[in-house]
Write a protein that holds these residues in place. Structure first.
Motif, mmCIF file in Angstrom:
data_model
loop_
_atom_site.group_PDB
_atom_site.id
_atom_site.type_symbol
_atom_site.label_atom_id
_atom_site.label_comp_id
_atom_site.label_asym_id
_atom_site.label_seq_id
_atom_site.Cartn_x
_atom_site.Cartn_y
_atom_site.Cartn_z
ATOM 1 N N MET A 205 47.704 39.166 -14.397
ATOM 2 C CA MET A 205 49.050 39.902 -13.935
ATOM 3 C C MET A 205 48.834 41.136 -13.670
ATOM 4 S SD MET A 205 51.657 38.924 -12.763
ATOM 5 C CE MET A 205 53.268 39.591 -12.283
ATOM 6 N N LEU A 206 49.163 41.822 -12.867
ATOM 7 C CA LEU A 206 49.084 43.574 -12.640
ATOM 8 C C LEU A 206 50.210 44.174 -13.418
ATOM 9 C CD1 LEU A 206 47.870 45.502 -11.004
ATOM 10 C CD2 LEU A 206 49.456 45.401 -9.502
ATOM 11 N N SER A 207 49.958 44.685 -14.395
ATOM 12 C CA SER A 207 50.858 45.546 -15.188
ATOM 13 C C SER A 207 50.223 46.713 -15.622
ATOM 14 C CB SER A 207 51.262 44.882 -16.381
ATOM 15 O OG SER A 207 49.986 44.437 -17.168
ATOM 16 N N PRO A 208 50.118 47.898 -14.534
ATOM 17 C CA PRO A 208 49.648 49.323 -14.797
ATOM 18 C C PRO A 208 50.138 49.941 -15.867
ATOM 19 C CG PRO A 208 50.905 49.185 -12.851
ATOM 20 C CD PRO A 208 50.829 47.619 -13.185
ATOM 21 N N THR A 209 49.402 50.854 -16.695
ATOM 22 C CA THR A 209 50.028 51.689 -17.604
ATOM 23 C C THR A 209 50.866 52.923 -17.078
ATOM 24 O OG1 THR A 209 47.987 52.879 -17.510
ATOM 25 C CG2 THR A 209 48.176 51.358 -19.355
ATOM 26 N N SER A 210 50.357 53.253 -15.716
ATOM 27 C CA SER A 210 51.283 54.155 -15.083
ATOM 28 C C SER A 210 50.989 54.326 -13.494
ATOM 29 C CB SER A 210 50.698 55.754 -15.512
ATOM 30 O OG SER A 210 49.442 55.788 -15.164
ATOM 31 N N TRP A 211 51.974 54.746 -12.730
ATOM 32 C CA TRP A 211 51.987 54.684 -11.338
ATOM 33 C C TRP A 211 51.738 56.065 -11.009
ATOM 34 C CZ3 TRP A 211 51.902 50.529 -8.455
ATOM 35 C CH2 TRP A 211 52.403 49.139 -9.362
ATOM 36 N N TRP A 212 50.679 56.216 -9.869
ATOM 37 C CA TRP A 212 50.374 57.787 -9.517
ATOM 38 C C TRP A 212 50.416 57.519 -7.752
ATOM 39 C CZ3 TRP A 212 50.036 61.606 -12.678
ATOM 40 C CH2 TRP A 212 49.700 61.270 -14.047
ATOM 41 N N ILE A 213 51.048 58.533 -7.185
ATOM 42 C CA ILE A 213 51.086 58.943 -5.796
ATOM 43 C C ILE A 213 50.082 59.737 -5.296
ATOM 44 C CG2 ILE A 213 52.118 59.306 -3.819
ATOM 45 C CD1 ILE A 213 54.695 57.711 -5.072
ATOM 46 N N ALA A 214 49.235 59.515 -4.411
ATOM 47 C CA ALA A 214 48.458 60.365 -3.698
ATOM 48 C C ALA A 214 49.126 61.014 -2.847
ATOM 49 C CB ALA A 214 47.196 59.760 -3.073
ATOM 50 N N VAL A 215 49.417 62.451 -2.581
ATOM 51 C CA VAL A 215 50.596 63.170 -1.788
ATOM 52 C C VAL A 215 49.776 63.280 -0.470
ATOM 53 C CG1 VAL A 215 51.761 65.204 -1.478
ATOM 54 C CG2 VAL A 215 51.322 64.206 -3.737
ATOM 55 N N GLU A 216 48.513 63.417 -0.286
ATOM 56 C CA GLU A 216 48.046 63.565 0.902
ATOM 57 C C GLU A 216 47.577 62.279 1.430
ATOM 58 O OE1 GLU A 216 47.786 66.277 2.772
ATOM 59 O OE2 GLU A 216 48.920 67.327 1.029
ATOM 60 N N PRO A 217 47.461 61.805 2.746
ATOM 61 C CA PRO A 217 47.346 60.732 3.355
ATOM 62 C C PRO A 217 45.439 60.742 3.220
ATOM 63 C CG PRO A 217 47.995 62.284 5.333
ATOM 64 C CD PRO A 217 48.005 62.889 3.987
ATOM 65 N N ILE A 218 45.064 59.400 3.409
ATOM 66 C CA ILE A 218 43.828 59.131 3.169
ATOM 67 C C ILE A 218 43.240 58.055 4.136
ATOM 68 C CG2 ILE A 218 43.901 57.373 1.417
ATOM 69 C CD1 ILE A 218 41.542 58.765 -0.193
ATOM 70 N N ASP A 219 42.019 57.898 4.480
ATOM 71 C CA ASP A 219 41.540 57.007 5.322
ATOM 72 C C ASP A 219 41.651 55.754 4.610
ATOM 73 O OD1 ASP A 219 40.178 55.512 7.212
ATOM 74 O OD2 ASP A 219 38.491 56.532 7.253
ATOM 75 N N LEU A 220 42.488 54.780 5.125
ATOM 76 C CA LEU A 220 42.629 53.494 4.440
ATOM 77 C C LEU A 220 41.559 52.482 4.586
ATOM 78 C CD1 LEU A 220 46.434 52.805 4.359
ATOM 79 C CD2 LEU A 220 45.020 53.859 2.736
ATOM 80 N N ARG A 221 40.537 52.814 5.390
ATOM 81 C CA ARG A 221 39.269 52.015 5.668
ATOM 82 C C ARG A 221 38.613 52.073 4.370
ATOM 83 N NH1 ARG A 221 37.377 54.353 11.230
ATOM 84 N NH2 ARG A 221 38.255 56.384 10.359
ATOM 85 N N ARG A 222 38.735 52.730 3.597
ATOM 86 C CA ARG A 222 37.843 53.154 2.215
ATOM 87 C C ARG A 222 38.305 51.886 1.384
ATOM 88 N NH1 ARG A 222 38.294 58.807 -0.489
ATOM 89 N NH2 ARG A 222 37.699 60.056 1.326
ATOM 90 N N GLY A 223 37.020 51.357 0.854
ATOM 91 C CA GLY A 223 37.165 50.300 -0.040
ATOM 92 C C GLY A 223 37.713 50.665 -1.555
ATOM 93 N N MET A 224 37.562 49.773 -2.458
ATOM 94 C CA MET A 224 37.530 49.900 -3.660
ATOM 95 C C MET A 224 36.634 50.887 -4.376
ATOM 96 S SD MET A 224 37.864 46.352 -5.868
ATOM 97 C CE MET A 224 38.443 45.065 -4.876
ATOM 98 N N ASP A 225 35.626 51.145 -4.085
ATOM 99 C CA ASP A 225 34.714 52.029 -4.620
ATOM 100 C C ASP A 225 35.000 53.571 -4.095
ATOM 101 O OD1 ASP A 225 33.282 50.490 -6.176
ATOM 102 O OD2 ASP A 225 31.885 49.803 -4.530
ATOM 103 N N GLY A 226 35.317 53.747 -2.777
ATOM 104 C CA GLY A 226 35.828 54.740 -2.213
ATOM 105 C C GLY A 226 36.957 55.313 -2.693
ATOM 106 N N LEU A 227 37.973 54.366 -3.007
ATOM 107 C CA LEU A 227 39.303 54.915 -3.556
ATOM 108 C C LEU A 227 39.009 55.379 -5.082
ATOM 109 C CD1 LEU A 227 41.714 52.551 -1.800
ATOM 110 C CD2 LEU A 227 41.339 54.888 -1.372
ATOM 111 N N LEU A 228 38.232 54.706 -5.753
ATOM 112 C CA LEU A 228 38.190 55.052 -7.218
ATOM 113 C C LEU A 228 37.208 56.188 -7.233
ATOM 114 C CD1 LEU A 228 37.122 51.600 -8.768
ATOM 115 C CD2 LEU A 228 39.260 52.914 -9.240
ATOM 116 N N THR A 229 36.300 56.502 -6.193
ATOM 117 C CA THR A 229 35.872 57.697 -6.446
ATOM 118 C C THR A 229 36.651 58.893 -6.081
ATOM 119 O OG1 THR A 229 33.676 56.840 -5.565
ATOM 120 C CG2 THR A 229 33.786 59.116 -5.238
#
Length: 112
Positions: free
Chosen positions: A1-25
């Motif tokens: 079950m997904l239960s994050p410790t906190s929620w963060w919003i990236a203010v600037e847009p990003i290329d959503l073609r990035r996968g997990m590794d790209g977003l974690l980076t």
């Protein structure tokens, strides 16, 4: 079950073609956060019609995407690159409503 410790919003847009590794980076390089520490990070595309959420728990990484049929996601305006919100604000954000108004604190001494 997904239960994050906190929620963060990236203010600037990003290329959503990035996968997990790209977003974690991006979380590490742009925000200076540990993307594997249990927080959930929310990214949006340039037009504001899609969001992607990534969250690591102890055994893996969750990633999901949401697209609105009409309208745009209401996004924070900040000079910071990332801002923290609570789970209720995230729930409202996902529905596409103006969660800023719903979560605003009443002014002390204001006439209603």
């Amino acid at each position: 079950m997904l239960s994050p410790t906190s929620w963060w919003i990236a203010v600037e847009p990003i290329d959503l073609r990035r996968g997990m590794d790209g977003l974690l980076t991006a979380i590490t390089m742009q925000f200076g956060h540990d993307g594997l520490a249990g927080g959930a990070y929310v990214f949006r595309n340039r037009s504001g019609t899609r969001i992607k959420v990534i969250c690591a728990d102890g055994s893996g990484v969750w990633m999901c995407m949401r697209r609105l049929r009409e309208g745009r996601f209401v996004w924070p305006r900040s000079s910071d690159r990332v801002c923290e919100i609570d789970a209720q604000s995230f729930a409202w954000l996902c529905t596409g409503v103006d969660w800023h108004r719903l979560c605003a604190k009443p002014l002390v001494g204001a006439i209603v």
